[in-house]
Scaffold this active site. Structure first.
Site, PDB file in Angstrom:
ATOM      1  N   MET A  55      37.657  37.008  29.069  1.00 38.69           N
ATOM      2  CA  MET A  55      38.231  35.838  28.328  1.00 38.69           C
ATOM      3  C   MET A  55      37.465  34.599  28.839  1.00 38.69           C
ATOM      4  O   MET A  55      37.962  33.516  28.729  1.00 38.69           O
ATOM      5  CB  MET A  55      39.696  35.743  28.673  1.00 38.69           C
ATOM      6  CG  MET A  55      40.403  37.004  28.199  1.00 38.69           C
ATOM      7  SD  MET A  55      42.169  36.656  27.847  1.00 38.69           S
ATOM      8  CE  MET A  55      42.938  36.144  29.526  1.00 38.69           C
ATOM      9  N   GLY A  56      36.301  34.784  29.319  1.00 35.34           N
ATOM     10  CA  GLY A  56      35.348  33.534  29.531  1.00 35.34           C
ATOM     11  C   GLY A  56      35.855  32.654  31.056  1.00 35.34           C
ATOM     12  O   GLY A  56      36.517  33.558  31.905  1.00 35.34           O
ATOM     13  N   ARG A  71      42.123  31.253  36.722  1.00 32.44           N
ATOM     14  CA  ARG A  71      43.162  30.289  36.590  1.00 32.44           C
ATOM     15  C   ARG A  71      43.073  29.374  37.998  1.00 32.44           C
ATOM     16  O   ARG A  71      43.869  28.755  38.140  1.00 32.44           O
ATOM     17  CB  ARG A  71      44.538  31.197  36.518  1.00 32.44           C
ATOM     18  CG  ARG A  71      44.818  31.799  35.256  1.00 32.44           C
ATOM     19  CD  ARG A  71      46.114  32.336  35.124  1.00 32.44           C
ATOM     20  NE  ARG A  71      46.749  32.564  33.871  1.00 32.44           N
ATOM     21  CZ  ARG A  71      46.491  33.607  33.333  1.00 32.44           C
ATOM     22  NH1 ARG A  71      46.001  34.683  33.943  1.00 32.44           N
ATOM     23  NH2 ARG A  71      46.975  33.976  32.279  1.00 32.44           N
ATOM     24  N   HIS A 130      33.603  38.154  37.461  1.00 32.14           N
ATOM     25  CA  HIS A 130      32.982  38.762  36.080  1.00 32.14           C
ATOM     26  C   HIS A 130      31.397  39.096  36.281  1.00 32.14           C
ATOM     27  O   HIS A 130      31.054  40.091  35.593  1.00 32.14           O
ATOM     28  CB  HIS A 130      33.169  37.562  34.886  1.00 32.14           C
ATOM     29  CG  HIS A 130      34.393  37.205  34.601  1.00 32.14           C
ATOM     30  ND1 HIS A 130      34.692  35.848  35.304  1.00 32.14           N
ATOM     31  CD2 HIS A 130      35.425  37.694  34.131  1.00 32.14           C
ATOM     32  CE1 HIS A 130      36.026  35.651  34.640  1.00 32.14           C
ATOM     33  NE2 HIS A 130      36.578  36.720  34.008  1.00 32.14           N
ATOM     34  N   GLN A 154      45.695  46.908  34.681  1.00 29.56           N
ATOM     35  CA  GLN A 154      44.867  47.070  33.417  1.00 29.56           C
ATOM     36  C   GLN A 154      44.121  48.193  33.687  1.00 29.56           C
ATOM     37  O   GLN A 154      43.900  48.674  32.646  1.00 29.56           O
ATOM     38  CB  GLN A 154      44.151  45.703  33.586  1.00 29.56           C
ATOM     39  CG  GLN A 154      43.185  45.553  32.373  1.00 29.56           C
ATOM     40  CD  GLN A 154      42.753  44.142  32.020  1.00 29.56           C
ATOM     41  OE1 GLN A 154      43.336  43.307  31.409  1.00 29.56           O
ATOM     42  NE2 GLN A 154      41.531  43.670  32.724  1.00 29.56           N
ATOM     43  N   GLU A 186      32.525  34.646  39.667  1.00 27.68           N
ATOM     44  CA  GLU A 186      31.782  35.525  40.437  1.00 27.68           C
ATOM     45  C   GLU A 186      32.309  37.225  40.291  1.00 27.68           C
ATOM     46  O   GLU A 186      31.512  38.252  40.103  1.00 27.68           O
ATOM     47  CB  GLU A 186      31.502  35.321  41.899  1.00 27.68           C
ATOM     48  CG  GLU A 186      30.074  35.363  42.435  1.00 27.68           C
ATOM     49  CD  GLU A 186      29.993  35.337  43.837  1.00 27.68           C
ATOM     50  OE1 GLU A 186      30.297  36.204  44.572  1.00 27.68           O
ATOM     51  OE2 GLU A 186      30.117  34.143  44.207  1.00 27.68           O
ATOM     52  N   GLY A 205      37.557  45.220  36.408  1.00 29.85           N
ATOM     53  CA  GLY A 205      37.671  44.556  37.556  1.00 29.85           C
ATOM     54  C   GLY A 205      38.869  45.256  38.443  1.00 29.85           C
ATOM     55  O   GLY A 205      39.994  45.411  37.915  1.00 29.85           O
ATOM     56  N   GLN A 206      38.930  45.473  39.712  1.00 20.17           N
ATOM     57  CA  GLN A 206      40.134  46.223  40.246  1.00 20.17           C
ATOM     58  C   GLN A 206      41.095  44.991  40.492  1.00 20.17           C
ATOM     59  O   GLN A 206      42.189  45.595  40.928  1.00 20.17           O
ATOM     60  CB  GLN A 206      39.392  46.542  41.802  1.00 20.17           C
ATOM     61  CG  GLN A 206      40.302  47.237  42.740  1.00 20.17           C
ATOM     62  CD  GLN A 206      41.144  48.347  42.107  1.00 20.17           C
ATOM     63  OE1 GLN A 206      40.344  49.219  41.428  1.00 20.17           O
ATOM     64  NE2 GLN A 206      42.438  48.486  42.199  1.00 20.17           N
TER      65      GLN A 206
HETATM   66  P1  AMP Z   1      39.339  38.047  32.352  1.00 19.18           P
HETATM   67  O1  AMP Z   1      38.502  37.038  32.119  1.00 19.18           O
HETATM   68  O2  AMP Z   1      40.299  37.615  33.580  1.00 19.18           O
HETATM   69  O3  AMP Z   1      40.349  38.989  31.320  1.00 19.18           O
HETATM   70  O4  AMP Z   1      38.573  39.015  33.313  1.00 19.18           O
HETATM   71  C1  AMP Z   1      37.748  39.904  32.768  1.00 19.18           C
HETATM   72  C2  AMP Z   1      37.332  40.987  33.648  1.00 19.18           C
HETATM   73  O5  AMP Z   1      36.768  40.582  34.879  1.00 19.18           O
HETATM   74  C3  AMP Z   1      38.408  41.951  33.967  1.00 19.18           C
HETATM   75  O6  AMP Z   1      37.989  43.319  34.035  1.00 19.18           O
HETATM   76  C4  AMP Z   1      39.001  41.375  35.447  1.00 19.18           C
HETATM   77  O7  AMP Z   1      39.649  42.441  36.100  1.00 19.18           O
HETATM   78  C5  AMP Z   1      37.691  41.213  36.080  1.00 19.18           C
HETATM   79  N1  AMP Z   1      37.948  40.089  37.019  1.00 19.18           N
HETATM   80  C6  AMP Z   1      38.596  39.163  37.193  1.00 19.18           C
HETATM   81  N2  AMP Z   1      38.629  38.674  38.311  1.00 19.18           N
HETATM   82  C7  AMP Z   1      38.038  39.412  39.336  1.00 19.18           C
HETATM   83  C8  AMP Z   1      37.683  39.542  40.609  1.00 19.18           C
HETATM   84  N3  AMP Z   1      38.189  38.462  41.412  1.00 19.18           N
HETATM   85  N4  AMP Z   1      36.922  40.590  41.094  1.00 19.18           N
HETATM   86  C9  AMP Z   1      36.536  41.426  40.429  1.00 19.18           C
HETATM   87  N5  AMP Z   1      36.810  41.524  38.838  1.00 19.18           N
HETATM   88  C10 AMP Z   1      37.628  40.571  38.479  1.00 19.18           C
END
Ligand code: AMP
Length: 361
Positions: free
Chosen positions: A57-58, A233, A64, A199, A62, A193-194
């Site tokens: 979601m942009g 966030r 991402h 999810q 790190e 991401g874990q």
């Molecule tokens: P989002 O932009 O928040 O939807 O996240 C996109 C992807 O990045 C998802 O697969 C998340 O699980 C992953 N992600 C977000 N934060 C982290 C993190 N701290 N470590 C590893 N992966 C992450």
């Protein structure tokens, strides 16, 4: 060379669809529409190239970019999608204020792509998909109401547990948008991401149950040095809440260490967790409103790794998922010189985190 020439001719007819953005590196095109991206994907298929998709979601960080690097290590081409998906936000959630930083996201990806170019054997970021709402929801932008109309993918009961208990439309939105992205990009592999453990389990279930021809790959959670999991966030936290926000990872680590010492019962594992967050909250409550950062614990869970159902005892052949969510409340009595973060400390910030308890023989 033949490949470059063919793709370039493909992307010339794409250039109309990337109005507002240019192909920012010789190797990468930013797509806003589906047909040109499909045409490009077909070119790659003919060349026997492999695609790893990283949905985001942009507001990239790190966490991402670690997924992008993982995808580049395992595929010839990395697609990154950047789309803040409205249907995964509930009516009272932070869709309107979710950070949107497309320009700096593109720059960050460009920098990584340059690095990848000089890494032997590495794939490259060849496509960025940054669609608008009309592209992603061509008929009707579905409502965020629980009983709203629209074309949805639902994965229950998984989507009703944990995060889903307090965010009832969240995983319906995630599963729906990921189905669209998978259909559009037809990736060989998808990268998650874990950090968002529920999810990952829902996406795996979705791929299995709908026979989606892709492999789900999971990258480790990236953290700040003090343990706070990186999240888009976090920019809302500000200094005061940032310092207290480590309580979540500390809570989970205390439970993990109880398990690693041999405890398996819910009361022992989660008891260790509760001691940490309760003590932190007690200490915060004793401080002046101008100094403290209060939080609510939404859940701390010990669950089965496949079903995410709560468990009373960890089955040591399977291990378990320890996860939690807290809400950092808006700061009280903000001080003039205080670093309050984006939103001036007024935005409540939901933090989530998890640790996998490994099986043991
Ligand atoms: P989002 O932009 O928040 O939807 O996240 C996109 C992807 O990045 C998802 O697969 C998340 O699980 C992953 N992600 C977000 N934060 C982290 C993190 N701290 N470590 C590893 N992966 C992450």
């Amino acid at each position: 060379m033949a490949f470059r020439a063919r793709v370039l001719s493909g992307s010339q007819c794409l250039s109309r669809s990337v109005r507002g953005y240019s192909a920012f590196a010789s190797n990468t095109t930013v797509f806003k529409d589906v047909p040109p991206l499909r045409a490009y994907r077909n070119e790659l298929l003919k060349q026997d190239r492999t695609v790893g998709l990283v949905p985001t979601m942009g507001a990239l960080h790190e966490g991402h970019t670690s997924l992008v690097r993982m995808a580049a290590a395992e595929n010839t081409d990395v697609f990154v999608s950047i789309y803040v998906n409205p249907t995964q936000f509930g009516v009272n959630e932070d869709f309107a204020s979710y950070p949107q930083t497309l320009e700096s996201d593109l720059k960050m990806l460009q920098t990584i792509d340059r690095e990848l170019a000089s890494t032997r054997g590495s794939g490259r970021i060849s496509a960025i998909f940054a669609p608008n709402g009309k592209t992603m929801y061509p008929t009707l932008l579905p409502s965020s109401e629980i009983d709203g109309q629209g074309s949805f993918v639902t994965i229950t009961p998984l989507a009703t547990l944990l995060e889903g208990a307090t965010r009832p439309v969240f995983f319906r939105g995630v599963a729906t948008v990921c189905t669209k992205l998978f259909n559009i990009c037809t990736p060989d592999r998808v990268y998650f991401g874990q950090k968002d453990v529920q999810q990952t389990i829902i996406i795996r279930r979705m791929v299995k149950d709908f026979h989606i021809g892709t492999e789900v790959r999971i990258g480790a959670t990236k953290r700040e040095e003090d343990g706070l999991a990186l999240s888009s966030r976090n920019v809302y936290l500000g200094a005061r809440r940032r310092a207290v926000g480590t309580v979540l990872s500390q809570t989970l680590m205390a439970a993990e260490s109880a398990y690693l010492k041999g405890h398996t019962s819910r009361s022992e594992v989660l008891g260790a967790a509760e001691a940490i967050w309760m003590d932190t909250l007690k200490r915060q409550k004793k401080l002046q409103p101008s100094q403290r950062a209060l939080f609510e614990v939404i859940y701390v869970s010990l669950a089965d790794p496949d079903t995410l159902e709560e468990i009373d005892v960890v089955d040591e052949t399977k291990g378990a998922v320890l996860s939690g969510a807290i809400k950092m409340l808006p700061i009280e009595d903000p001080q003039p010189r205080e670093e309050k973060g984006q939103g001036d400390g007024k935005v409540p910030v939901r933090l989530i985190d998890n640790i996998l308890l490994p099986p043991r023989a």
